[in-house]
Design a protein around this motif. Structure first.
Motif: not given
Length: 115
Positions: A40-69
């Motif tokens: 975001a403007p004036g902020k550091e880059r932050e992690f949102v979500a990821s998916i690994n080779r096995n299909g396991r997903t990880t989310y930033a805690d504050s976003l997991k209810d609204r975002f889907t990878i």
């Protein structure tokens, strides 16, 4: 040279949704992990979500209810579905791909949430 090409950003009203796409130049299983970050403007880059080779997903805690990878292995594409967006979600969203000892980044796609 690995290339990641993002698309799907744009202007959306508060409460709306966007679906971002990231197409990789390499076979998707060549990467240990694919993910999304945002800056975001004036902020550091932050992690949102990821998916690994096995299909396991990880989310930033504050976003997991609204975002889907998710991913489509046949299209070498990873997606980020973003729902119930608010102004704080306004940022450049970057696709990230990880292999041992190396990160690759896309050029970013702008998502703006505004009425």
């Amino acid at each position: 040279q690995v290339q990641l090409v993002e698309s799907g950003g744009g202007l959306v009203q508060p409460g709306g949704s966007l679906k971002l796409s990231c197409v990789t130049s390499e076979y998707i299983f060549d990467f240990n992990e694919l993910g999304w970050y945002r800056q975001a403007p004036g902020k550091e880059r932050e992690f949102v979500a990821s998916i690994n080779r096995n299909g396991r997903t990880t989310y930033a805690d504050s976003l997991k209810d609204r975002f889907t990878i998710s991913r489509d292995t046949a299209k070498n594409t990873v997606y980020l579905q973003m729902n119930n967006l608010n102004a704080e979600d306004t940022a450049i969203y970057y696709c990230n791909a990880k292999i041992p000892f190396r990160d690759y980044w896309g050029q970013g796609t702008q998502a703006t949430v505004s009425s």
